[in-house]
Design a protein around this motif. Structure first.
Motif, mmCIF file in Angstrom:
data_model
loop_
_atom_site.group_PDB
_atom_site.id
_atom_site.type_symbol
_atom_site.label_atom_id
_atom_site.label_comp_id
_atom_site.label_asym_id
_atom_site.label_seq_id
_atom_site.Cartn_x
_atom_site.Cartn_y
_atom_site.Cartn_z
ATOM 1 N N ASP A 28 91.477 -20.517 2.693
ATOM 2 C CA ASP A 28 90.485 -21.238 3.117
ATOM 3 C C ASP A 28 89.769 -22.039 2.499
ATOM 4 O O ASP A 28 89.283 -23.376 2.963
ATOM 5 N N SER A 29 89.739 -21.958 1.132
ATOM 6 C CA SER A 29 89.302 -23.033 0.197
ATOM 7 C C SER A 29 90.064 -24.379 0.273
ATOM 8 O O SER A 29 89.598 -25.484 0.394
ATOM 9 N N CYS A 30 91.388 -24.013 0.658
ATOM 10 C CA CYS A 30 92.358 -25.266 0.460
ATOM 11 C C CYS A 30 92.171 -26.005 1.782
ATOM 12 O O CYS A 30 92.071 -27.239 1.978
ATOM 13 N N VAL A 31 91.979 -25.172 2.798
ATOM 14 C CA VAL A 31 91.925 -25.586 4.368
ATOM 15 C C VAL A 31 90.538 -26.602 4.273
ATOM 16 O O VAL A 31 90.682 -27.780 4.846
ATOM 17 N N LYS A 32 89.548 -26.116 3.774
ATOM 18 C CA LYS A 32 88.244 -26.947 3.603
ATOM 19 C C LYS A 32 88.378 -28.273 2.875
ATOM 20 O O LYS A 32 87.975 -29.222 3.465
ATOM 21 N N SER A 33 88.934 -28.099 1.743
ATOM 22 C CA SER A 33 89.052 -29.247 0.928
ATOM 23 C C SER A 33 89.864 -30.219 1.814
ATOM 24 O O SER A 33 89.672 -31.554 1.693
ATOM 25 N N GLU A 34 91.125 -29.897 2.271
ATOM 26 C CA GLU A 34 92.074 -30.789 2.915
ATOM 27 C C GLU A 34 91.487 -31.482 4.298
ATOM 28 O O GLU A 34 91.665 -32.380 4.429
ATOM 29 N N GLN A 35 90.718 -30.500 4.818
ATOM 30 C CA GLN A 35 89.966 -30.822 5.958
ATOM 31 C C GLN A 35 89.200 -32.010 5.732
ATOM 32 O O GLN A 35 88.922 -33.191 6.711
ATOM 33 N N VAL A 36 88.306 -31.952 4.714
ATOM 34 C CA VAL A 36 87.147 -32.733 4.477
ATOM 35 C C VAL A 36 88.036 -34.174 3.889
ATOM 36 O O VAL A 36 87.601 -35.222 4.289
ATOM 37 N N ALA A 77 90.976 -35.309 4.860
ATOM 38 C CA ALA A 77 91.348 -36.135 5.969
ATOM 39 C C ALA A 77 90.652 -36.434 6.979
ATOM 40 O O ALA A 77 90.793 -37.100 8.053
ATOM 41 N N THR A 78 89.123 -36.246 6.954
ATOM 42 C CA THR A 78 88.393 -36.613 7.948
ATOM 43 C C THR A 78 87.315 -37.574 7.124
ATOM 44 O O THR A 78 86.837 -37.309 6.286
ATOM 45 N N ALA A 79 87.202 -38.623 7.929
ATOM 46 C CA ALA A 79 86.138 -39.607 7.437
ATOM 47 C C ALA A 79 84.560 -39.071 7.116
ATOM 48 O O ALA A 79 83.875 -38.571 7.812
ATOM 49 N N LYS A 80 84.557 -38.896 5.634
ATOM 50 C CA LYS A 80 83.340 -38.791 5.256
ATOM 51 C C LYS A 80 82.918 -37.221 5.238
ATOM 52 O O LYS A 80 81.918 -36.669 5.140
ATOM 53 N N GLY A 81 84.012 -36.570 5.636
ATOM 54 C CA GLY A 81 83.797 -35.174 5.729
ATOM 55 C C GLY A 81 83.075 -34.688 7.026
ATOM 56 O O GLY A 81 82.487 -33.394 7.060
ATOM 57 N N ALA A 82 82.928 -35.549 7.861
ATOM 58 C CA ALA A 82 81.849 -35.337 9.118
ATOM 59 C C ALA A 82 82.352 -34.233 10.123
ATOM 60 O O ALA A 82 81.875 -33.613 10.960
ATOM 61 N N ALA A 83 83.847 -34.059 10.015
ATOM 62 C CA ALA A 83 84.369 -33.137 11.014
ATOM 63 C C ALA A 83 84.783 -31.746 10.442
ATOM 64 O O ALA A 83 85.506 -30.984 11.209
ATOM 65 N N VAL A 84 84.263 -31.307 9.352
ATOM 66 C CA VAL A 84 84.282 -30.085 8.792
ATOM 67 C C VAL A 84 84.051 -29.027 9.714
ATOM 68 O O VAL A 84 84.910 -28.145 10.157
ATOM 69 N N GLY A 85 82.908 -29.094 10.271
ATOM 70 C CA GLY A 85 82.398 -28.161 11.196
ATOM 71 C C GLY A 85 82.416 -26.638 10.775
ATOM 72 O O GLY A 85 82.145 -26.525 9.478
ATOM 73 N N ALA A 132 82.155 -16.045 5.412
ATOM 74 C CA ALA A 132 83.108 -16.469 4.107
ATOM 75 C C ALA A 132 83.403 -17.636 4.035
ATOM 76 O O ALA A 132 83.575 -18.249 2.942
ATOM 77 N N THR A 133 83.330 -18.433 5.398
ATOM 78 C CA THR A 133 84.021 -19.713 5.097
ATOM 79 C C THR A 133 83.340 -20.942 5.884
ATOM 80 O O THR A 133 83.634 -21.975 5.710
ATOM 81 N N ALA A 134 82.086 -20.682 6.478
ATOM 82 C CA ALA A 134 81.469 -21.708 7.120
ATOM 83 C C ALA A 134 80.792 -22.401 6.121
ATOM 84 O O ALA A 134 80.125 -22.196 5.047
ATOM 85 N N LEU A 135 81.131 -23.985 6.341
ATOM 86 C CA LEU A 135 80.274 -25.050 5.592
ATOM 87 C C LEU A 135 78.978 -25.336 6.384
ATOM 88 O O LEU A 135 78.405 -26.547 5.746
ATOM 89 N N GLY A 136 78.818 -24.890 7.440
ATOM 90 C CA GLY A 136 77.570 -25.578 8.150
ATOM 91 C C GLY A 136 78.010 -26.147 9.453
ATOM 92 O O GLY A 136 78.901 -27.039 9.297
ATOM 93 N N ALA A 137 77.701 -25.722 10.561
ATOM 94 C CA ALA A 137 78.065 -26.355 11.855
ATOM 95 C C ALA A 137 77.354 -27.538 12.061
ATOM 96 O O ALA A 137 76.488 -27.976 12.245
#
Length: 282
Positions: A71-79, A81-89, A110-115
């Protein structure tokens, strides 16, 4: 001597497990067990139970660690890959959705970064591409396929009305998956029943390919398959088998979006056979 040593070893293993994870020891708090004294085991049954619980606790700890790393890896990679991390969700727990190890609410916490505001197919794509990147960097995290025999050779031959003159025959009977799921669902079961038959009843290698497509507003986009290996070759004995898949659903899926699952199979001597099914997010 051997019995005493086995009991003592298990007792020490349990003690170490308790030191690492104190919550485990609460299971035995009412028994007032002295960990380092092997005489506390009143019976072989108790020894067996405690050994099983110790092994289970160890496996749970390792599984939880794997979930957290993934989950930590997915969060990091998604940030990334997404402009300014806006699509983390708000990410659902990928590990939990794959293996069913956590309740839905716990996985989200456990994994939410904020909707964050937003959504759409771009966010969904970022999620699956991030997961695929993590698998590429850590091949050991890719879930192993779960394929089991679901009917005997005789039953498979009868159902397929098979004749040896047909040669090697592979057929996909059905994909058992829901037609719709609620937005926010952690994962979707996709279980495929298929048959492999040979004229001499010998085993044969079969190539299996699994594909995922996301559909929004009539547009279909391919996405990485993240519930195991997208393509693999496995050797099967002639019979009916079931390929069990638990596909993680991104929290960025919005009502009205669809997900199409396609599975293909072939051998060196037979053409590709395929079947697909679509689920709607509601």
């Amino acid at each position: 001597m051997n019995s005493w040593f086995g009991e003592y070893s298990c007792g020490m293993a349990l003690a170490v497990a308790c030191l690492m994870r104190p919550s485990i020891c609460s299971l035995y708090s009412e028994t007032n067990i002295t960990m380092i004294n092997p005489s506390f085991f009143p019976s072989k049954m108790t020894t067996a139970v405690l050994c099983a619980l110790t092994l289970l606790a160890s496996n749970v700890a390792a599984q939880e660690s794997a979930y957290a790393d993934l989950d930590s890896c997915v969060k990091s990679e998604q940030v990334t890959a997404t402009a300014k991390g806006a699509a983390v969700g708000a990410l659902t727990g990928l590990g939990a959705s794959l293996f069913g190890g956590m309740k839905k609410n716990d996985a989200i916490k456990a994994t939410a970064l904020g909707a964050l505001a937003g959504g759409g197919i771009g966010f969904v794509k970022a999620y699956y591409e991030a997961t695929n990147t993590c698998y590429s960097k850590n091949p050991g995290w890719v879930p192993a396929s779960n394929i089991t025999r679901s009917a005997t050779l005789a039953q498979a031959k009868k159902a397929a009305k098979y004749k040896p003159s047909e040669g090697i025959k592979t057929s996909i009977m059905d994909i058992d998956m829901p037609e719709s799921v609620q937005s926010g669902t952690a994962s979707i079961p996709m279980n495929t029943k298929f048959t492999v038959l040979t004229p001499d009843d010998a085993e044969t290698p079969v190539e299996i390919s699994r594909k995922i497509y996301i559909i929004e507003n009539g547009k279909e986009d391919p996405m990485p398959f993240t519930a195991g290996k997208s393509t693999e070759v496995k050797t099967f004995e002639p019979a009916q088998h079931t390929d069990t898949v638990n596909f993680p659903l991104s929290s960025d899926f919005k009502p009205g979006m669809k997900l199409r699952y396609e599975i293909q199979m072939k051998t060196e001597k037979t053409p590709v056979v395929s079947k697909s099914k679509t689920v709607t997010i509601i």
